[in-house]
Design a protein around this motif. Structure first.
Motif, PDB file in Angstrom:
ATOM      1  N   ARG A  23       0.868  -1.179   0.000  1.00 17.56           N
ATOM      2  CA  ARG A  23       0.000   0.000   0.000  1.00 17.56           C
ATOM      3  C   ARG A  23       0.904   1.229   0.000  1.00 17.56           C
ATOM      4  NH1 ARG A  23      -5.359   1.147   1.857  1.00 17.56           N
ATOM      5  NH2 ARG A  23      -5.542   3.208   2.838  1.00 17.56           N
ATOM      6  N   THR A  82       1.809   5.384  -0.733  1.00 10.33           N
ATOM      7  CA  THR A  82       1.176   6.668  -0.398  1.00 10.33           C
ATOM      8  C   THR A  82       1.737   7.760  -1.286  1.00 10.33           C
ATOM      9  OG1 THR A  82       0.889   5.982   1.904  1.00 10.33           O
ATOM     10  CG2 THR A  82       0.742   8.339   1.435  1.00 10.33           C
ATOM     11  N   SER A  83       0.846   8.515  -1.929  1.00 12.72           N
ATOM     12  CA  SER A  83       1.289   9.628  -2.758  1.00 12.72           C
ATOM     13  C   SER A  83       1.842  10.742  -1.884  1.00 12.72           C
ATOM     14  CB  SER A  83       0.121  10.165  -3.592  1.00 12.72           C
ATOM     15  OG  SER A  83       0.479  11.388  -4.207  1.00 12.72           O
ATOM     16  N   ASP A  99      -0.375  14.187  -2.689  1.00 14.53           N
ATOM     17  CA  ASP A  99      -1.751  14.429  -2.248  1.00 14.53           C
ATOM     18  C   ASP A  99      -2.226  13.488  -1.153  1.00 14.53           C
ATOM     19  OD1 ASP A  99      -2.253  12.025  -3.560  1.00 14.53           O
ATOM     20  OD2 ASP A  99      -3.155  12.989  -5.319  1.00 14.53           O
ATOM     21  N   GLY A 100      -1.374  12.590  -0.681  1.00 14.65           N
ATOM     22  CA  GLY A 100      -1.703  11.748   0.455  1.00 14.65           C
ATOM     23  C   GLY A 100      -2.574  10.541   0.155  1.00 14.65           C
ATOM     24  N   ARG A 101      -3.021  10.353  -1.069  1.00  9.42           N
ATOM     25  CA  ARG A 101      -3.889   9.216  -1.367  1.00  9.42           C
ATOM     26  C   ARG A 101      -3.074   7.932  -1.372  1.00  9.42           C
ATOM     27  NH1 ARG A 101      -3.235   8.012  -6.858  1.00  9.42           N
ATOM     28  NH2 ARG A 101      -1.855   9.545  -7.832  1.00  9.42           N
ATOM     29  N   ASN A 102      -3.783   6.811  -1.262  1.00  4.40           N
ATOM     30  CA  ASN A 102      -3.138   5.500  -1.260  1.00  4.40           C
ATOM     31  C   ASN A 102      -3.399   4.758  -2.561  1.00  4.40           C
ATOM     32  OD1 ASN A 102      -4.155   5.694   1.996  1.00  4.40           O
ATOM     33  ND2 ASN A 102      -2.003   5.310   1.561  1.00  4.40           N
ATOM     34  N   VAL A 103      -2.388   4.042  -3.028  1.00  2.44           N
ATOM     35  CA  VAL A 103      -2.494   3.208  -4.216  1.00  2.44           C
ATOM     36  C   VAL A 103      -1.872   1.860  -3.851  1.00  2.44           C
ATOM     37  CG1 VAL A 103      -2.056   3.013  -6.679  1.00  2.44           C
ATOM     38  CG2 VAL A 103      -2.134   5.281  -5.620  1.00  2.44           C
ATOM     39  N   GLU A 116      -3.227   6.790 -14.625  1.00  2.00           N
ATOM     40  CA  GLU A 116      -3.710   8.030 -14.011  1.00  2.00           C
ATOM     41  C   GLU A 116      -3.540   9.183 -14.981  1.00  2.00           C
ATOM     42  OE1 GLU A 116      -2.396   6.911  -9.411  1.00  2.00           O
ATOM     43  OE2 GLU A 116      -1.287   8.426 -10.531  1.00  2.00           O
ATOM     44  N   HIS A 173      -2.516  13.365 -14.705  1.00  6.20           N
ATOM     45  CA  HIS A 173      -1.939  14.340 -13.788  1.00  6.20           C
ATOM     46  C   HIS A 173      -1.832  15.696 -14.460  1.00  6.20           C
ATOM     47  CE1 HIS A 173      -0.477  11.757 -10.407  1.00  6.20           C
ATOM     48  NE2 HIS A 173      -0.672  10.828 -11.326  1.00  6.20           N
ATOM     49  N   GLY A 196      -2.906   8.682   7.106  1.00  8.30           N
ATOM     50  CA  GLY A 196      -4.054   7.790   7.185  1.00  8.30           C
ATOM     51  C   GLY A 196      -4.633   7.650   8.570  1.00  8.30           C
TER      52      GLY A 196
END
Length: 788
Positions: free
Chosen positions: A635, A637-638, A641-645, A653, A655, A743
């Motif tokens: 998992r 973390t960007s 922007d803090g999102r998870n992939v 994506e 951008h 998170g």
């Protein structure tokens, strides 16, 4: 070079003397080497020994996990130099044994097994597994119809074995199926030619191979025999080294221990470099307008670079500032340095005929000469130019003495351009072989300049911006990718070159942001800015157009500001990664297979990389922002922007120009600096530790001390519902530091030893979650199940 016509036949104009058997084996007098004597036909009777070539193959070891091989037919040739210097401990680590079946030489975990009797069988084995073997059909000495000879060997490739490296090559990262000639050339970034040719390749099969020949080495990587890598050199002798490692990083560590590692580069070199560009019109007013324009727009600048025309036309190089455009160079440099800048100037190793130094160099024997004693000259690049003979110690002193006067007025670094178009119809001062000096010239040229900087500026302050190199050139950082076009395809080929160079032992690498040739479209420039500022070193440079961001559009200014500030915030991390270059030979920009050797999904990836061990970067090679990248398991973390992939798998994506896939690896403690205006600050003072998807257990992060100060060490202990973070060592006087738990819901944590605070506004990164400020040395967080 190919010697066969298909698999069964030898070329009509070539006779290949192959070893038919190992007739005899001898252990060296010290018991630490093994020599095989291999006739080129089976010996049945004494008469068969007459009129029969005999190949001598000697196995030895300079250090553990390395076995050297020297294959020779005739040994009576004159010694050839220069030669690549090798570190190591001689043969102290090796032991040789012989019995009725053959011989074995052991060096650490690596051994070579040589069978006697019918056939020629040489196997390299580690931990009970065969890594590769010398293939008798392609091993030996080739005789050409014109009397030319070549020594050649083939090492087997197993199913799924992939080959990487061989210098800065701009084609596919995986070299299987390619013919690669190790011969430095000024050929741009869009062909099979390369500025930095390195006769070393690394495989995913537990070994690498270094062919110790500075002259041209021709590699056929699964391209002559599909199941082998072949390498050949002109002459009667071939020397190479098989290097074992359990991982690609281990192989690279041993190879760079053998050929040399890069020293630390100065912190200021990680900042943004801005150039005048090449053929543009500029003077001090222009330069000042660039520098002030960057400051007015909040664009942190660390280095200003003066390209070729700081000198007068037709005078390169005489190291004299053009008085028409720079009447007061000493004062100008003083004024620029007062703005907090370091200064770099362009040089090359060529002396134009109009330069006053030409006559001096000619009279004193400092320029390379032809066999008849005349100075070698041509009109390419500069009219009537000669070439400095760096094999002459007096010429080195003369050349660096001129550079020293530039250091006296405040110059900090040199861009050592060129050094590839080195003639072979010449005579060198020390008698060096002209064929060997063609590639090796880059080594003596860059060493001379780097040593001057190290002597004058001190250890850790020397840095070049070099274009040419060969094996061992990693000792003189930094290198950049050369003259690329200002297009998305050229941006991608530049990255391939950098990753290939990383596989060749080079720890630092850069490129011209926006491309060199032509004026980039604003979209190309903005995408390249993000890539460039997430490279080890970052420079805005072009040919006939300026590269100041506002020359493109206002958004380019915003993009440059964002990614420059981001890189400066990453200095605590980058400084630690830079230590890996010196300590282990691991590059700052890492090909995916180097970092994830057990994931077959990364084997061919050449459009993304790891910046250090914890940040995955996938540059965007399109105006519309669409990008496909592969994510290894976990998992992620960007950082933006803090999102998870979640991986493993491919991700698609889109951008904007102010973004790209920049993912923090799971189980990472990422230190982020408190300043975004300069790379030169106390990286531990006010540092933020981002705790990203930590596994249970103990973690340690080191924040290097700046200006030779002591390191600061943090330990992090993670359990199911508790985090304990301690500052275990470091200098006195540091203020508060921060911890971010991405998170985590701030409402579901309890803090001891710190206080929950709002994240700092206007940061160039975003790792949302509970943010805690700590005044002391210990922080405890009760997560109450609020963290993943």
């Amino acid at each position: 070079m190919k010697f066969t016509d298909g698999y069964w036949q030898t070329r009509a104009d070539v006779t290949l003397l192959r070893p038919a058997e190992v007739r005899d084996l001898e252990i060296g007098d010290d018991g630490r080497s093994l020599t095989a004597y291999a006739p080129t036909a089976r010996i049945g009777t004494r008469g068969d020994t007459l009129n029969r070539p005999l190949l001598t193959v000697r196995f030895h070891s300079p250090m553990p996990d390395v076995i050297g091989v020297r294959l020779t037919r005739h040994e009576g040739g004159l010694p050839r130099h220069p030669q690549f210097a090798l570190a190591g401990s001689g043969t102290a680590s090796a032991t040789a044994t012989v019995d009725e079946n053959g011989g074995v030489l052991e060096a650490g975990r690596l051994s070579v097994h040589v069978a006697t009797g019918e056939g020629y069988a040489v196997r390299f084995v580690a931990d009970g597994r065969e890594l590769t073997s010398s293939m008798p059909r392609g091993t030996g000495v080739a005789l050409g119809a014109d009397g030319q000879t070549w020594a050649v060997d083939q090492l087997s490739l197993g199913v799924g074995d992939l080959v990487y490296g061989l210098g800065e090559r701009f084609g596919p990262l995986v070299k299987n199926g390619q013919t690669v000639d190790i011969w430095n050339a000024d050929g741009g970034t869009s062909s099979e030619q390369a500025y930095k040719n390195v006769p070393f390749y690394l495989t995913n099969a537990g070994y690498g191979v270094f062919v110790r020949h500075p002259e041209e080495v021709s590699f056929e990587v699964g391209s002559e025999a599909v199941s082998a890598t072949q390498f050949s050199v002109a002459g009667e002798q071939l020397e190479y080294y098989v290097i074992h490692g359990a991982t690609p990083k281990e192989i690279l560590a041993t190879y760079t221990a053998l050929t040399g590692r890069a020293p630390q580069v100065p912190p200021w070199s990680y900042g943004l470099w801005l150039s005048t560009s090449f053929t543009t019109s500029y003077d001090e007013t222009t330069v000042t307008s660039f520098v002030d324009g960057m400051a007015e727009r909040g664009l942190p600048l660390s280095v200003f670079h003066f390209d070729c025309f700081w000198m007068r036309e037709f005078h390169w190089c005489d190291f004299v500032w053009d008085p028409a455009t720079f009447p007061d160079p000493e004062g100008m440099i003083r004024r620029l340095k007062a703005k907090g800048l370091r200064i770099c100037v362009w040089i090359n190793p060529y002396i134009a005929q109009r330069s006053a130094l030409f006559t001096e160099g000619m009279e004193k024997g400092y320029l390379v000469r032809r066999p008849d004693g005349s100075v070698w000259q041509w009109d390419k690049w500069q009219a009537g130019m000669g070439l400095v003979d760096f094999t002459n110690p007096a010429a080195v002193d003369w050349f660096t003495g001129n550079l020293g006067r530039l250091l006296d007025i405040g110059v900090d670094a040199f861009k050592t351009d060129f050094g590839e178009r080195i003639p072979t119809d010449v005579v060198w001062h020390d008698g060096s072989d002209p064929e060997r000096m063609h590639n090796y010239y880059a080594q003596v040229y860059n060493r001379a300049v780097f040593d001057l900087l190290r002597d004058r500026r001190g250890e850790g302050e020397a840095v070049l911006f070099a274009r040419s190199a060969t094996a061992g050139g990693q000792q003189f950082p930094v290198h950049w990718g050369g003259d690329c076009d200002s297009t998305f395809p050229s941006m991608a080929e530049s990255l391939r070159g950098g990753l290939s160079l990383a596989y060749s032992g080079f720890g630092y690498w850069s490129h011209d942001i926006g491309g060199f040739e032509g004026r980039p479209d604003p979209a190309v420039f903005k995408r390249w800015v993000a890539f460039g500022l997430l490279s080890s070193h970052s420079r805005l440079h072009g040919s006939d157009s300026y590269r100041v961001p506002w020359a493109f559009d206002e958004e380019a200014v915003d993009v440059t500001r964002r990614f420059t500030r981001l890189k400066l915030a990453l200095m605590p991390y980058l400084a630690r990664v830079g230590r890996d270059v010196t300590a282990e030979g691991t590059p700052v920009m890492r090909p995916m297979p180097l970092e994830f050797p057990d994931d077959p999904g990364v084997a061919h990836l050449d459009r993304q990389y790891l910046l250090g061990d914890s940040l995955l970067v996938a540059p965007v090679f399109s105006a519309d922002g669409r990008v496909d990248y592969y994510l290894p398991a976990g998992r992620w973390t960007s950082l933006l922007d803090g999102r998870n992939v979640t991986g493993p798998g491919w991700v698609r994506e889109e951008h904007g120009f102010d973004s790209l896939p920049l993912l923090v690896r799971p189980d990472t403690v990422l230190p982020l600096g408190a300043r975004t205006d300069t790379p030169e600050y106390d990286w531990a003072d006010g540092v933020t530790l981002a705790l990203v998807e930590l596994a249970h257990g103990e973690h340690e992060v080191v924040v290097p001390g700046s200006q030779a100060g002591p390191d600061t060490v943090f330990t992090v202990s993670r359990s199911a519902d508790t985090l304990v973070v301690r500052r275990t060592s470091g200098p006195d006087g540091h203020g508060a530091w921060r911890v971010v738990v991405p998170g985590t819901d701030e409402g579901r944590v309890r803090v001891s030893g710190g206080r929950l605070v709002a994240p700092v506004a206007d940061l160039p990164y975003a790792v949302g979650g509970a943010t805690v400020e700590v005044d002391g040395d210990t922080l405890e967080i009760d997560l109450e199940g609020g963290a993943r």
